[in-house]
Scaffold this motif. Structure first.
Motif, PDB file in Angstrom:
ATOM      1  N   ARG A 315       0.737  -1.135  -0.193  1.00  0.00           N
ATOM      2  CA  ARG A 315       0.001  -0.009   0.044  1.00  0.00           C
ATOM      3  C   ARG A 315       0.905   1.394  -0.090  1.00  0.00           C
ATOM      4  NH1 ARG A 315      -5.552  -0.466   1.282  1.00  0.00           N
ATOM      5  NH2 ARG A 315      -5.393   1.545   1.974  1.00  0.00           N
ATOM      6  N   ARG A 316       2.042   1.273   0.584  1.00  0.00           N
ATOM      7  CA  ARG A 316       2.849   2.491   0.654  1.00  0.00           C
ATOM      8  C   ARG A 316       3.812   2.610  -0.533  1.00  0.00           C
ATOM      9  NH1 ARG A 316       7.759   2.881   3.245  1.00  0.00           N
ATOM     10  NH2 ARG A 316       7.593   0.612   4.229  1.00  0.00           N
ATOM     11  N   ARG A 317       4.281   1.332  -1.146  1.00  0.00           N
ATOM     12  CA  ARG A 317       5.397   1.603  -1.984  1.00  0.00           C
ATOM     13  C   ARG A 317       5.058   0.963  -3.554  1.00  0.00           C
ATOM     14  NH1 ARG A 317      11.012  -0.472  -0.121  1.00  0.00           N
ATOM     15  NH2 ARG A 317      11.497   0.544  -1.929  1.00  0.00           N
ATOM     16  N   ALA A 318       3.938   0.250  -3.591  1.00  0.00           N
ATOM     17  CA  ALA A 318       3.810  -0.513  -4.747  1.00  0.00           C
ATOM     18  C   ALA A 318       3.018   0.313  -5.850  1.00  0.00           C
ATOM     19  CB  ALA A 318       3.054  -1.817  -4.676  1.00  0.00           C
ATOM     20  N   ARG A 319       3.606   0.593  -6.867  1.00  0.00           N
ATOM     21  CA  ARG A 319       2.786   1.110  -8.066  1.00  0.00           C
ATOM     22  C   ARG A 319       2.137   0.123  -8.860  1.00  0.00           C
ATOM     23  NH1 ARG A 319       3.760   6.252  -9.718  1.00  0.00           N
ATOM     24  NH2 ARG A 319       3.325   6.787 -11.866  1.00  0.00           N
ATOM     25  N   ALA A 320       2.524  -1.173  -8.896  1.00  0.00           N
ATOM     26  CA  ALA A 320       1.914  -2.048  -9.472  1.00  0.00           C
ATOM     27  C   ALA A 320       2.333  -3.482  -8.781  1.00  0.00           C
ATOM     28  CB  ALA A 320       1.885  -2.401 -10.938  1.00  0.00           C
ATOM     29  N   THR A 334      -1.475 -13.393  -3.960  1.00  0.00           N
ATOM     30  CA  THR A 334      -0.894 -11.956  -3.797  1.00  0.00           C
ATOM     31  C   THR A 334      -1.567 -11.224  -4.657  1.00  0.00           C
ATOM     32  OG1 THR A 334       0.967 -12.385  -4.771  1.00  0.00           O
ATOM     33  CG2 THR A 334       1.071 -12.940  -2.503  1.00  0.00           C
ATOM     34  N   VAL A 335      -2.075 -11.533  -5.899  1.00  0.00           N
ATOM     35  CA  VAL A 335      -2.362 -10.846  -6.977  1.00  0.00           C
ATOM     36  C   VAL A 335      -3.825 -10.355  -6.702  1.00  0.00           C
ATOM     37  CG1 VAL A 335      -3.590 -10.879  -9.359  1.00  0.00           C
ATOM     38  CG2 VAL A 335      -1.101 -11.802  -8.948  1.00  0.00           C
ATOM     39  N   TYR A 336      -4.668 -11.425  -6.136  1.00  0.00           N
ATOM     40  CA  TYR A 336      -5.993 -11.206  -5.709  1.00  0.00           C
ATOM     41  C   TYR A 336      -6.034  -9.938  -4.449  1.00  0.00           C
ATOM     42  CZ  TYR A 336      -6.554 -15.419  -8.375  1.00  0.00           C
ATOM     43  OH  TYR A 336      -6.706 -16.307  -9.352  1.00  0.00           O
ATOM     44  N   GLU A 337      -5.009 -10.249  -3.470  1.00  0.00           N
ATOM     45  CA  GLU A 337      -5.161  -9.439  -2.656  1.00  0.00           C
ATOM     46  C   GLU A 337      -4.691  -8.025  -2.866  1.00  0.00           C
ATOM     47  OE1 GLU A 337      -2.138 -11.605  -0.233  1.00  0.00           O
ATOM     48  OE2 GLU A 337      -3.599 -13.009   0.386  1.00  0.00           O
ATOM     49  N   ALA A 338      -3.597  -7.679  -4.109  1.00  0.00           N
ATOM     50  CA  ALA A 338      -3.549  -6.357  -4.434  1.00  0.00           C
ATOM     51  C   ALA A 338      -4.528  -5.864  -5.245  1.00  0.00           C
ATOM     52  CB  ALA A 338      -2.392  -6.628  -5.388  1.00  0.00           C
ATOM     53  N   LEU A 339      -5.258  -6.625  -5.937  1.00  0.00           N
ATOM     54  CA  LEU A 339      -6.678  -6.127  -6.547  1.00  0.00           C
ATOM     55  C   LEU A 339      -7.577  -5.612  -5.520  1.00  0.00           C
ATOM     56  CD1 LEU A 339      -7.268  -8.841  -9.304  1.00  0.00           C
ATOM     57  CD2 LEU A 339      -6.461  -6.389  -9.765  1.00  0.00           C
ATOM     58  N   ALA A 340      -7.691  -6.158  -4.165  1.00  0.00           N
ATOM     59  CA  ALA A 340      -8.514  -5.893  -3.393  1.00  0.00           C
ATOM     60  C   ALA A 340      -8.103  -4.567  -2.437  1.00  0.00           C
ATOM     61  CB  ALA A 340      -8.844  -7.031  -2.270  1.00  0.00           C
ATOM     62  N   GLN A 341      -6.889  -4.296  -2.821  1.00  0.00           N
ATOM     63  CA  GLN A 341      -6.365  -2.917  -2.106  1.00  0.00           C
ATOM     64  C   GLN A 341      -6.380  -1.721  -3.063  1.00  0.00           C
ATOM     65  OE1 GLN A 341      -5.649  -2.677   0.752  1.00  0.00           O
ATOM     66  NE2 GLN A 341      -5.593  -4.831   1.556  1.00  0.00           N
ATOM     67  N   ILE A 343      -4.536  -1.945  -6.235  1.00  0.00           N
ATOM     68  CA  ILE A 343      -3.107  -1.912  -6.804  1.00  0.00           C
ATOM     69  C   ILE A 343      -3.225  -2.386  -8.133  1.00  0.00           C
ATOM     70  CG2 ILE A 343      -0.710  -2.439  -6.636  1.00  0.00           C
ATOM     71  CD1 ILE A 343      -1.310  -2.369  -3.548  1.00  0.00           C
ATOM     72  N   PRO A 344      -2.957  -1.755  -9.190  1.00  0.00           N
ATOM     73  CA  PRO A 344      -2.902  -2.429 -10.670  1.00  0.00           C
ATOM     74  C   PRO A 344      -1.968  -3.637 -10.627  1.00  0.00           C
ATOM     75  CG  PRO A 344      -2.377  -0.011 -10.696  1.00  0.00           C
ATOM     76  CD  PRO A 344      -2.427  -0.476  -9.116  1.00  0.00           C
ATOM     77  N   ARG A 391      -8.020   2.441  -9.193  1.00  0.00           N
ATOM     78  CA  ARG A 391      -9.331   2.478  -8.873  1.00  0.00           C
ATOM     79  C   ARG A 391     -10.479   1.423  -9.298  1.00  0.00           C
ATOM     80  NH1 ARG A 391     -12.402   5.086  -4.296  1.00  0.00           N
ATOM     81  NH2 ARG A 391     -14.152   3.693  -4.650  1.00  0.00           N
ATOM     82  N   ALA A 392     -10.231   1.042 -10.635  1.00  0.00           N
ATOM     83  CA  ALA A 392     -10.810   0.278 -11.346  1.00  0.00           C
ATOM     84  C   ALA A 392     -10.602  -1.178 -10.930  1.00  0.00           C
ATOM     85  CB  ALA A 392     -10.718   0.260 -12.962  1.00  0.00           C
ATOM     86  N   ALA A 393      -9.674  -1.494 -10.280  1.00  0.00           N
ATOM     87  CA  ALA A 393      -9.045  -2.834  -9.728  1.00  0.00           C
ATOM     88  C   ALA A 393     -10.022  -3.006  -8.526  1.00  0.00           C
ATOM     89  CB  ALA A 393      -7.666  -2.886  -9.474  1.00  0.00           C
ATOM     90  N   TYR A 394      -9.704  -1.861  -7.743  1.00  0.00           N
ATOM     91  CA  TYR A 394     -10.771  -1.939  -6.417  1.00  0.00           C
ATOM     92  C   TYR A 394     -12.173  -2.107  -6.517  1.00  0.00           C
ATOM     93  CZ  TYR A 394     -12.141  -0.203  -1.846  1.00  0.00           C
ATOM     94  OH  TYR A 394     -12.590   0.137  -0.506  1.00  0.00           O
ATOM     95  N   ASP A 395     -12.596  -1.282  -7.352  1.00  0.00           N
ATOM     96  CA  ASP A 395     -14.107  -1.378  -7.815  1.00  0.00           C
ATOM     97  C   ASP A 395     -14.777  -2.756  -8.344  1.00  0.00           C
ATOM     98  OD1 ASP A 395     -14.361   1.246  -6.820  1.00  0.00           O
ATOM     99  OD2 ASP A 395     -14.468   2.154  -8.776  1.00  0.00           O
ATOM    100  N   ARG A 396     -13.718  -3.162  -9.047  1.00  0.00           N
ATOM    101  CA  ARG A 396     -14.220  -4.513  -9.701  1.00  0.00           C
ATOM    102  C   ARG A 396     -14.038  -5.636  -8.796  1.00  0.00           C
ATOM    103  NH1 ARG A 396     -13.737  -6.121 -15.455  1.00  0.00           N
ATOM    104  NH2 ARG A 396     -14.125  -4.403 -16.598  1.00  0.00           N
TER     105      ARG A 396
END
Length: 425
Positions: A315-320, A334-341, A343-344, A391-396
């Protein structure tokens, strides 16, 4: 063998008092040493919270995840050694066929106050071996196996040619398979794994096996490569244990992040080189044989960290977050966890997680090649694009989240259907 057994209520076992489903989950560890055990533990907790009685059977002694501390989860420890901790000859023999594992598992199941309504096996290659399958299949109880890899058909478990750095294309256990120097360690290891695969075929001969796939890609691959195995295929997403929070701000992050084992088949080296070409820092959370190579390229390698620490860092450092798999990976959590946060994601077309990425909307889906990844990383230097993707990752994701509750509902529906089919036979 140590145990924490299911208590009877008023001396009456669950099967005689109309209680909810009793599920026995079998895994080799009781804490996350990899994705399979993480899913096994989270499934046990999810099922317990949904009202099921759960017996969690761990093969190898070790740490116990606090998630298993629940009044409807009862744990048994078979006390088996990890084959990698044994002398080479003993480890090889046990890996092919571990009669002691079969005996201890049979005794554990016989000692339960009430028989399970369903048996669910998550992993078996580190201690249990194919020897446990006749024990499980012979119970007359529905058996489910979640396929976290391809060990059911492929000797090296990942259906990948390490000698060629590409997915395997030969038929499992064919002459071409036996001759291929495809093992990540040596031809001797390949020989042992072939022995294990042959023992597995013997253990499953004539049996119907219900298998759960965690992504569409692995299901399609297994359906085409299962040969004479009699498999019934089911599709259930892995659970993702993420609390809903405000979305991250990936446009403020500086690095492309990779989370997982640092191995060639997972493509960690691709991320380092692609990030260098794109002019972005590469951040690795994990460990493995490529660690020294990545550090030599100037990448930052943090080692293994707790899930909470990983979330904070991303959350602090990842651009993707990048999942650059060279093998046809079944679904990195980890991909699904990132989408939930929010993060692209940049995902390889071979990664099971790619099916959750909307290409050009929540990230990019590309070939696992340096220049293809570098092109995606260059595009992610645009702050506005990164913010929109995030934002789209989070909403989806939160439109249909992969929660523990959703996972439990899907499992219980499958168990109930299989139990009913078994009763009707």
């Amino acid at each position: 063998m140590s145990e924490n057994r299911i208590p009877r209520r008023n001396g009456v076992p669950a099967s005689e008092r109309g209680a909810s489903l009793h599920v026995a989950i079998l895994a080799e560890f009781a804490a996350a040493s990899g994705g399979a055990e993480k899913v096994a533990v989270e499934s046990a907790r999810a099922l317990a919270e949904a009202g099921a009685a759960v017996t969690y059977i761990q093969a190898i002694p070790g740490p116990v995840d606090p998630l298993l501390d629940h009044p409807r989860v009862h744990r048994l420890d078979l006390g088996l050694p990890d084959v990698w901790s044994l002398p080479a000859w003993r480890g090889a023999a046990s890996g092919i066929w571990n009669g002691e594992a079969a005996a201890r598992l049979a005794a554990a199941l016989d000692g339960l106050p009430s028989p399970p309504d369903c048996l669910h096996l998550h992993q078996w290659t580190r201690a249990l071996s194919p020897a446990v399958l006749p024990v499980l299949l012979g119970r007359g109880t529905p058996l489910v196996l979640t396929l976290h890899d391809y060990a059911l058909t492929c000797p090296n478990g990942v259906d990948y040619r390490f000698d060629r750095a590409e997915p395997c294309t030969v038929a499992p256990l064919s002459g071409a398979c036996l001759a291929a120097p495809c093992d990540p360690k040596s031809r001797l290891h390949k020989g042992v794994r072939v022995g294990r695969a042959a023992a597995l075929r013997v253990a499953l001969r004539g049996a119907d096996l219900d298998v759960v796939h965690v992504c569409d890609g692995s299901r399609a691959r297994m359906e085409g490569r299962s040969g004479a195995l009699r498999l019934r295929h089911h599709r259930i997403d892995n659970p993702v244990r993420v609390e809903r929070r405000e979305p991250a701000a990936p446009e403020a992050g500086e690095a492309v992040a990779y989370v997982g084992r640092l191995t060639p088949e997972k493509g960690a080296d691709l991320v380092a080189e692609a990030a260098r070409r794109a002019g972005l820092p590469a951040l690795f959370i994990g460990a493995g044989p490529l660690e020294a190579h990545l550090r030599a390229q100037g990448a930052e390698v943090l080692g293994w960290m707790s899930p909470e620490a990983v979330e904070t860092i991303l959350r602090r450092r990842a651009r993707a977050v990048c999942a650059p798999s060279r093998w046809v990976e079944t679904g990195p959590l980890t991909v699904y966890e990132a989408l939930a946060q929010g993060i692209p994601i940049v995902a390889s077309r071979r990664s099971g997680a790619a099916e959750k990425v909307a290409d050009g909307e929540t990230g990019f889906v590309v070939e696992p090649e340096v220049e293809a990844l570098a092109g995606a990383f260059r595009a992610l230097r645009d702050d506005r694009l990164v913010a929109r993707f995030g934002r789209a990752a989070y909403d989806r994701y939160w439109q249909a989240p992969l929660t523990l509750a959703a996972h439990a509902r899907a499992l219980l529906a499958l168990y109930s259907r299989l139990a009913e089919e078994s009763f009707m036979r």
